[in-house]
Structures are given as structure tokens and as C-alpha cells.
Design an enzyme around this catalytic site. Structure first.
Site, PDB file in Angstrom:
ATOM      1  N   ARG A 126       0.813  -1.237   0.000  1.00 49.96           N
ATOM      2  CA  ARG A 126       0.000   0.000   0.000  1.00 49.96           C
ATOM      3  C   ARG A 126       0.842   1.280   0.000  1.00 49.96           C
ATOM      4  NH1 ARG A 126      -2.825  -3.266   3.687  1.00 49.96           N
ATOM      5  NH2 ARG A 126      -4.568  -4.279   2.652  1.00 49.96           N
ATOM      6  N   LYS A 148       2.511  10.982 -11.807  1.00 53.34           N
ATOM      7  CA  LYS A 148       1.632  10.081 -12.565  1.00 53.34           C
ATOM      8  C   LYS A 148       2.401   8.793 -12.779  1.00 53.34           C
ATOM      9  CE  LYS A 148      -1.627  12.781 -15.254  1.00 53.34           C
ATOM     10  NZ  LYS A 148      -2.026  13.206 -16.612  1.00 53.34           N
TER      11      LYS A 148
HETATM   12  P1  NAD Z   1      11.754   4.977 -22.521  1.00 51.21           P
HETATM   13  O1  NAD Z   1      11.659   4.908 -21.081  1.00 51.21           O
HETATM   14  O2  NAD Z   1      11.303   3.809 -23.317  1.00 51.21           O
HETATM   15  O3  NAD Z   1      13.266   5.311 -22.905  1.00 51.21           O
HETATM   16  C1  NAD Z   1      13.589   5.462 -24.247  1.00 51.21           C
HETATM   17  C2  NAD Z   1      14.780   4.570 -24.665  1.00 51.21           C
HETATM   18  O4  NAD Z   1      15.989   5.191 -24.259  1.00 51.21           O
HETATM   19  C3  NAD Z   1      14.778   3.195 -24.053  1.00 51.21           C
HETATM   20  O5  NAD Z   1      15.265   2.287 -24.996  1.00 51.21           O
HETATM   21  C4  NAD Z   1      15.759   3.336 -22.904  1.00 51.21           C
HETATM   22  O6  NAD Z   1      16.357   2.121 -22.535  1.00 51.21           O
HETATM   23  C5  NAD Z   1      16.769   4.260 -23.503  1.00 51.21           C
HETATM   24  N1  NAD Z   1      17.528   5.082 -22.574  1.00 51.21           N
HETATM   25  C6  NAD Z   1      17.061   5.706 -21.482  1.00 51.21           C
HETATM   26  N2  NAD Z   1      17.999   6.506 -20.974  1.00 51.21           N
HETATM   27  C7  NAD Z   1      19.097   6.363 -21.749  1.00 51.21           C
HETATM   28  C8  NAD Z   1      20.374   6.939 -21.737  1.00 51.21           C
HETATM   29  N3  NAD Z   1      20.700   7.891 -20.867  1.00 51.21           N
HETATM   30  N4  NAD Z   1      21.260   6.550 -22.664  1.00 51.21           N
HETATM   31  C9  NAD Z   1      20.916   5.635 -23.601  1.00 51.21           C
HETATM   32  N5  NAD Z   1      19.703   5.067 -23.690  1.00 51.21           N
HETATM   33  C10 NAD Z   1      18.807   5.429 -22.760  1.00 51.21           C
HETATM   34  O7  NAD Z   1      10.956   6.218 -23.113  1.00 51.21           O
HETATM   35  P2  NAD Z   1      10.734   7.716 -22.598  1.00 51.21           P
HETATM   36  O8  NAD Z   1      10.550   8.514 -23.821  1.00 51.21           O
HETATM   37  O9  NAD Z   1      11.732   8.114 -21.606  1.00 51.21           O
HETATM   38  O10 NAD Z   1       9.346   7.631 -21.817  1.00 51.21           O
HETATM   39  C11 NAD Z   1       8.151   7.306 -22.484  1.00 51.21           C
HETATM   40  C12 NAD Z   1       7.168   6.814 -21.456  1.00 51.21           C
HETATM   41  O11 NAD Z   1       6.910   7.843 -20.515  1.00 51.21           O
HETATM   42  C13 NAD Z   1       5.831   6.420 -22.024  1.00 51.21           C
HETATM   43  O12 NAD Z   1       5.439   5.188 -21.475  1.00 51.21           O
HETATM   44  C14 NAD Z   1       4.896   7.523 -21.580  1.00 51.21           C
HETATM   45  O13 NAD Z   1       3.589   7.072 -21.418  1.00 51.21           O
HETATM   46  C15 NAD Z   1       5.521   7.921 -20.285  1.00 51.21           C
HETATM   47  N6  NAD Z   1       5.194   9.286 -19.862  1.00 51.21           N
HETATM   48  C16 NAD Z   1       4.746   9.459 -18.602  1.00 51.21           C
HETATM   49  C17 NAD Z   1       4.474  10.724 -18.142  1.00 51.21           C
HETATM   50  C18 NAD Z   1       4.056  10.935 -16.721  1.00 51.21           C
HETATM   51  O14 NAD Z   1       3.651  12.032 -16.372  1.00 51.21           O
HETATM   52  N7  NAD Z   1       4.175   9.937 -15.868  1.00 51.21           N
HETATM   53  C19 NAD Z   1       4.655  11.831 -18.981  1.00 51.21           C
HETATM   54  C20 NAD Z   1       5.114  11.616 -20.260  1.00 51.21           C
HETATM   55  C21 NAD Z   1       5.393  10.333 -20.698  1.00 51.21           C
HETATM   56  N1  GLY Z   2       2.288  14.188 -18.618  1.00 51.30           N
HETATM   57  C1  GLY Z   2       0.995  14.601 -18.162  1.00 51.30           C
HETATM   58  C2  GLY Z   2       0.937  14.898 -16.721  1.00 51.30           C
HETATM   59  O1  GLY Z   2       1.895  14.755 -16.007  1.00 51.30           O
HETATM   60  O2  GLY Z   2      -0.094  15.275 -16.249  1.00 51.30           O
END
Ligand code: NAD
Ligand code: GLY
Length: 363
Positions: A126, A148
Site C-alpha cells: 500500500r 503520474k
Molecule cells: P523509454 O523509457 O522507453 O526510454 C527510451 C529509450 O531510451 C529506451 O530504450 C531506454 O532504454 C533508452 N535510454 C534511457 N535513458 C538512456 C540513456 N541515458 N542513454 C541511452 N539510452 C537510454 O521512453 P521515454 O521517452 O523516456 O518515456 C516514455 C514513457 O513515458 C511512455 O510510457 C509515456 O507514457 C511515459 N510518460 C509518462 C508521463 C508521466 O507524467 N508519468 C509523462 C510523459 C510520458
Molecule cells: N504528462 C501529463 C501529466 O503529467 O499530467
């Protein structure tokens, strides 16, 4: 919000949420310099990362945590692994390692690792504390801040999750040096988003400095990350659980999530899908009479300048979009709501659009 300088090359911001407030430390070398151990309350921690990031940064992180008992979970790399099955691997490791409520989870990676680790932290026994150490541009400017957390379902993006804030966000800008170009450009989409929704001056700065960012100029990058985090922290502080204004952070996401789900999380990157989604939102805003054609062009041009797509995938039909968009989390009482623009720097959430405008944008 006034950022405070910590060292010559680092600054700290605060996400202001009462007793859930936390710092964001931004700068070169922060994995080593930010004293991450100060945010660990118990004797144990579990680091979640993936197969690509572990060889690059796991050692540097564990070196900072002498005296803490560290377990590690190394997940497969990819958006298609952001699901309940892989989340369960984190829970299994925690139970096997006898982690209790004082354990701290540490997310070392991009948004996928961050969102999954955050959700594991929100739900294990939790709730246990967690720290975000984002290593992609997208995670540094967006996903690591604001609490989020989620995993995807095959029928919809980020459908299972929770709002759950970290103890701290440690942004080491040096990690961007190893980020592949395509991932880097995808992160720029979320940077552009802040200019579009709330910060016209920043948008104009981005128009002038896009090339410096693409060249990964360290000063330009540090500024863009800091300004993005300031914008995000302000919105999150005003509306932590998205009862209202926070929805503007989803500009372009309803279209973008439909693309990602249609491709079963194996096609375009999140940032790429959001980029084209923002163009579509700008076009819809123009049809609604809220945005000048010239501002739609500026939006499209900046997105194209950053090497991001401005047209949705050819194999997606209007019906494909509509079928997926009705499952969006902004749908309330069966009514689709979209983030629209009232010019560059002003966003609004609206259900007030005509179906035929939407159809024009989706054609
Ligand atoms: P990701 O986490 O898949 O990372 C992208 C790629 O880069 C992966 O292959 C990873 O292994 C690689 N990588 C990461 N850091 C690296 C580094 N320093 N050097 C080399 N390679 C590296 O993708 P992302 O674009 O970081 O995140 C996308 C995700 O985030 C989605 O699932 C999306 O829904 C989520 N998201 C969440 C929020 C939120 O508010 N929580 C906001 C925007 C996006
Ligand atoms: N990326 C959308 C939010 O954090 O609300």
C-alpha cells in the site's frame, strides 16, 4: 518559482504539494553529486532499471549508496514491456528480498521505468517511498515530475495506475550524452508542449534555439530542462490529481495515445506520437476559431525543425482514431474532451468542438 543554485552547475526546484512536496535537482553529474542517500529512509532500497541503462549508469548510482542494502530489478527495454506482467517482476523481487514498508524504490531510466517503478511504489504494501533518476530527455522534462504512474493495457495506454509522488527527482543532464538521437528528439516534443500550453516566451526561445538543442549544447539543454520543469511543477502544484488545469499537460496526448495503442506500443515513440497529436490539436483549435493559421504553422514548423512527425501514420483511419479516443482518460460521462489551444502559450480543455472539425483533422 525561483530556482535555487546548489553548485555552480546545478539548480534545485521544489514541487510544492504540502507534505508531499519534493525537490528536483538538475545538473551535470547529479547521480554522484546530489547525495541521493539522504532520500532513503530505511536500510534497504531496490533499483529498477532496464537492460540498456544498467550497463551505463547502475554502477555510478549504487556507488552513491554505500551502507544501504541494494537489490536490483533489470527489466526488458521497451514500451511494450510496460505492463502488469513486468510490473509483477518488481513485486516478486521485493517479496523475495523481504522488502518492507521502509524500503525505497529507485527508478533509473526513462519514462517507462519511471512510470512502472512509481506504480510499484504506490501499490507495494500500500505504498513505499520512491526516487526518480530520469535518464531520457522526456523523463527529465516530464514523466519524472508530478507523480503520474502507470502501466499500459493492450486496450489502452496508461490505463492502470495511480497518482503517487516521489521523494525527490535527480536529473543528471550528463546521462543525455548516451541517449540515441531519435529518443532525444522525442523528448523535445514534451519540451515544445510547455511553450504551447503555457509559455509563449519559451516557445519563441525554442524557435531560436532548436538547433542548439539538437546539437545538445549543454547550456541550452540545461535551460530547456529547467524551464520545462518549472512549468510542469507549477501546473502539478496547482492540480495534483488532474481535477482541472493539469489536463493541459496532455496537449496532443489523446491523438498520440491512440497512435501508440493502435501500434500496440511497438511503433512510434511516445514523443513522436505526441508531436503529431499537438499539430492535430492546433489544427482543431484553428477550425474552432481559436488559433490563427500563422500559429498553427509556427507549431508545425518547430515540430518539423526538431525532426518530429507532423502527419499521423498513413495506415490509421478516422475510425481507428475515434474507436481508440473514446477510451481516453479525459472522457467524462461519455463525452470526449480535448486540450485545445487559444494561440501559442494558452491551452484549455474543451468538449466544445464540432464532430466535423474532428473529422477534418483525422482525414
Ligand atoms: P523509454 O523509457 O522507453 O526510454 C527510451 C529509450 O531510451 C529506451 O530504450 C531506454 O532504454 C533508452 N535510454 C534511457 N535513458 C538512456 C540513456 N541515458 N542513454 C541511452 N539510452 C537510454 O521512453 P521515454 O521517452 O523516456 O518515456 C516514455 C514513457 O513515458 C511512455 O510510457 C509515456 O507514457 C511515459 N510518460 C509518462 C508521463 C508521466 O507524467 N508519468 C509523462 C510523459 C510520458
Ligand atoms: N504528462 C501529463 C501529466 O503529467 O499530467
Amino acid at each position: 518559482m525561483n530556482p535555487s543554485a546548489t553548485t555552480a552547475s546545478a539548480i534545485s526546484l521544489n514541487v510544492d504539494l504540502g507534505d508531499r512536496s519534493y525537490p528536483i535537482h538538475i545538473g551535470s553529474g547529479q547521480i554522484s553529486a546530489a547525495n541521493i542517500a539522504q532520500y532513503i529512509q530505511g536500510k534497504k532500497a531496490l533499483i529498477v532499471t532496464n537492460t540498456s541503462i544498467a550497463p551505463l549508469y547502475l554502477r555510478a548510482l549504487t556507488d552513491q549508496l554505500q551502507g544501504v542494502q541494494i537489490d536490483k530489478v533489470i527489466l526488458e527495454d521497451g514500451e511494450q514491456y510496460k505492463n502488469l506482467e513486468n510490473l509483477n517482476k518488481i513485486f516478486t523481487a521485493m517479496i523475495e528480498g523481504q522488502h518492507d514498508r521502509k524500503t525505497t524504490l529507485i527508478a533509473l531510466g526513462g519514462g517507462v521505468v519511471g512510470d512502472m517503478t512509481g506504480f510499484a511504489a504506490a501499490s507495494y504494501q500500500r505504498g513505499v517511498p520512491f526516487i526518480q533518476v530520469p535518464t531520457t530527455l522526456l523523463a527529465q522534462v516530464d514523466s519524472s515530475v508530478g507523480g503520474k504512474t502507470a502501466v499500459n493495457h493492450s486496450l489502452g495506454k496508461n490505463m492502470i495506475g495511480a497518482f503517487y509522488q516521489p521523494q525527490a527527482v535527480i536529473i543528471d543532464t550528463d546521462t543525455l550524452s548516451t541517449l540515441p538521437d531519435r529518443e532525444f528528439r522525442a523528448g523535445l516534443a514534451e519540451v515544445i508542449k510547455y511553450g504551447l500550453i503555457a509559455d509563449a516566451e519559451f516557445f519563441a526561445w525554442l524557435e531560436q534555439n532548436a538547433q542548439a538543442l539538437l546539437d545538445r549544447d549543454s547550456k541550452a539543454l540545461a535551460y530547456a530542462i529547467q524551464r520545462s520543469c518549472i512549468n510542469k511543477a507549477e501546473v502539478v502544484s496547482a492540480d495534483e490529481t488532474e481535477q482541472g488545469i493539469r489536463a493541459i499537460l496532455n496537449l496532443g496526448h489523446t491523438f498520440g495515445h491512440a497512435i501508440e495503442t493502435f501500434q500496440q506500443y511497438r511503433g512510434w515513440l511516445h514523443g513522436e506520437a505526441v508531436a503529431v497529436g499537438m499539430v492535430m490539436a492546433a489544427q482543431l483549435s484553428a477550425l474552432a476559431g481559436n488559433m490563427a493559421a500563422e500559429d498553427v504553422e509556427r507549431t508545425k514548423n518547430l515540430i518539423a525543425l526538431c525532426g518530429l512527425p507532423t502527419q499521423f501514420p498513413e495506415n490509421m483511419s478516422r475510425d481507428d482514431f475515434m474507436a481508440l479516443m473514446v477510451r481516453d482518460k479525459k472522457v467524462l460521462d461519455g463525452q470526449l474532451r480535448l486540450v485545445l489551444l487559444k494561440g501559442i502559450g494558452f491551452a484549455t480543455v474543451s468538449a466544445d468542438f464540432e464532430l466535423n472539425w474532428l473529422e477534418q483533422v483525422l482525414t
